[in-house]
Motif scaffolding. Structure first.
Motif, PDB file in Angstrom:
ATOM      1  N   ALA A 257       0.825  -1.207   0.000  1.00  0.00           N
ATOM      2  CA  ALA A 257       0.000   0.000   0.000  1.00  0.00           C
ATOM      3  C   ALA A 257       0.862   1.261   0.000  1.00  0.00           C
ATOM      4  O   ALA A 257       0.564   2.233  -0.706  1.00  0.00           O
ATOM      5  CB  ALA A 257      -0.936  -0.006   1.202  1.00  0.00           C
ATOM      6  N   ALA A 258       1.934   1.233   0.770  1.00  0.00           N
ATOM      7  CA  ALA A 258       2.818   2.404   0.822  1.00  0.00           C
ATOM      8  C   ALA A 258       3.524   2.630  -0.513  1.00  0.00           C
ATOM      9  O   ALA A 258       3.645   3.769  -0.973  1.00  0.00           O
ATOM     10  CB  ALA A 258       3.837   2.225   1.942  1.00  0.00           C
ATOM     11  N   ARG A 259       3.972   1.548  -1.141  1.00  0.00           N
ATOM     12  CA  ARG A 259       4.736   1.670  -2.381  1.00  0.00           C
ATOM     13  C   ARG A 259       3.883   2.164  -3.540  1.00  0.00           C
ATOM     14  O   ARG A 259       4.377   2.855  -4.435  1.00  0.00           O
ATOM     15  CB  ARG A 259       5.352   0.316  -2.752  1.00  0.00           C
ATOM     16  N   ILE A 260       2.598   1.820  -3.553  1.00  0.00           N
ATOM     17  CA  ILE A 260       1.746   2.233  -4.677  1.00  0.00           C
ATOM     18  C   ILE A 260       0.759   3.327  -4.266  1.00  0.00           C
ATOM     19  O   ILE A 260      -0.116   3.696  -5.035  1.00  0.00           O
ATOM     20  CB  ILE A 260       0.987   1.039  -5.281  1.00  0.00           C
ATOM     21  N   ASP A 261       0.921   3.844  -3.053  1.00  0.00           N
ATOM     22  CA  ASP A 261       0.074   4.926  -2.541  1.00  0.00           C
ATOM     23  C   ASP A 261      -1.401   4.537  -2.610  1.00  0.00           C
ATOM     24  O   ASP A 261      -2.247   5.273  -3.116  1.00  0.00           O
ATOM     25  CB  ASP A 261       0.318   6.220  -3.337  1.00  0.00           C
TER      26      ASP A 261
END
Length: 295
Positions: A257-261
């Protein structure tokens, strides 16, 4: 062969000369959108029965058995590798051949179904309006996976794990969905679903575990490819994860989730199979993703 029960069609849908999928479609004369459910191991399309019926009043609903699962085809590995990339190609062909309007489509994919959906989205950003994924391994992070899954990926233990799983079908089907959950979080799945998984386990030339093992033999390669292509992922994605997932730890979902916002929903008290443990939450997630798609 096909048959209908009320608004539900169950049939066999040819993808190509090697692959025919068993699928279920719930039709709606004026759908507000379409949802396509992609199951995980050791499931079949029957995993989605109650959820599909709950959504059918408003939406058109599709689900199919992956190659190697349920009653779908199981070609030999010289014809089909069962890799995530190959599943992505099957998914693409299904959407095109079924005539699904991708601008009004939500794909809900879990476990082995999730990486193929995202691999396809990298290549075809307009493949869906929204993709909801969870409880899978998008990146090569063995430390966030159970030991058995780590051993399936590579190394001398791979064949032993495969053999052990093949010899323990009944135990797997009885306990896999609730393993590791406290007593108060235990839940039941329907006998119809259990029977469907059991009946399809050895359908054709290979078992469901064999297909799962072939998938994992290519897993690291396809994980690495996906991670290298993250910048190309433009399709809106939501990540839904069981906080108590025993098989793929929540840290995997947090990183994705953090990597693909992407929006992340960590579900307290929920394990690896949120759609079975809390089906109402899955229905709500799908409805939220499709809100405003009606014409």
């Amino acid at each position: 062969m096909s048959y209908r029960i009320n608004n539900t069609t169950i049939d066999f849908f040819e993808i190509n000369e090697d692959i025919t999928l068993r699928r279920v479609v719930l039709r709606n004369p004026r759908p507000k959108g379409t949802v396509l459910f992609l199951h995980g191991f050791p499931e079949t399309l029957s995993a989605w029965k109650d959820i599909a019926e709950a959504l059918a009043d408003d939406y058109e609903v599709h689900a199919f058995d992956w190659p190697g699962y349920g009653l779908s085809s199981r070609p030999m590995v010289d014809r089909f590798s069962y890799a995530p990339k190959d599943y992505a190609h099957v998914l693409d062909q299904y959407i095109v051949k079924a005539g699904i309007d991708t601008s009004r489509l939500t794909i809900y994919a879990t476990d082995i179904g999730a990486l193929p959906a995202l691999l396809l989205a990298v290549e075809k950003p307009d493949i869906a309006r929204t993709i909801i994924v969870g409880d899978f391994a998008p990146f090569n992070r063995p430390q966030f996976m159970s030991e058995k899954l780590q051993n399936l990926k590579a190394g001398p233990a791979m064949e032993q794990v495969r053999a052990n799983m093949n010899s323990n079908r009944d135990e797997i089907l009885e306990n896999i969905f609730t393993r590791g959950l406290p007593k108060e979080a235990q839940f039941e799945v329907s006998q119809q679903f259990r029977d469907d998984m059991s009946h399809g386990w050895s359908h054709g030339a290979m078992t469901t575990v064999d297909a799962f093992s072939h998938y994992y033999s290519h897993f690291t390669r396809d994980q690495d490819h996906f991670e290298s292509q993250l910048a190309r992922l433009k399709t809106p994605v939501k990540v839904v994860w069981g906080e108590k997932d025993l098989y793929i730890k929540k840290e995997m979902g947090i990183e994705l989730a953090a990597r693909i916002d992407a929006e992340l929903a960590l579900l307290p008290g929920i394990g690896h199979y949120p759609h079975l443990q809390d089906p109402k939450r899955t229905v709500d997630e799908v409805r939220a993703s499709l809100r405003g798609t009606s014409t």
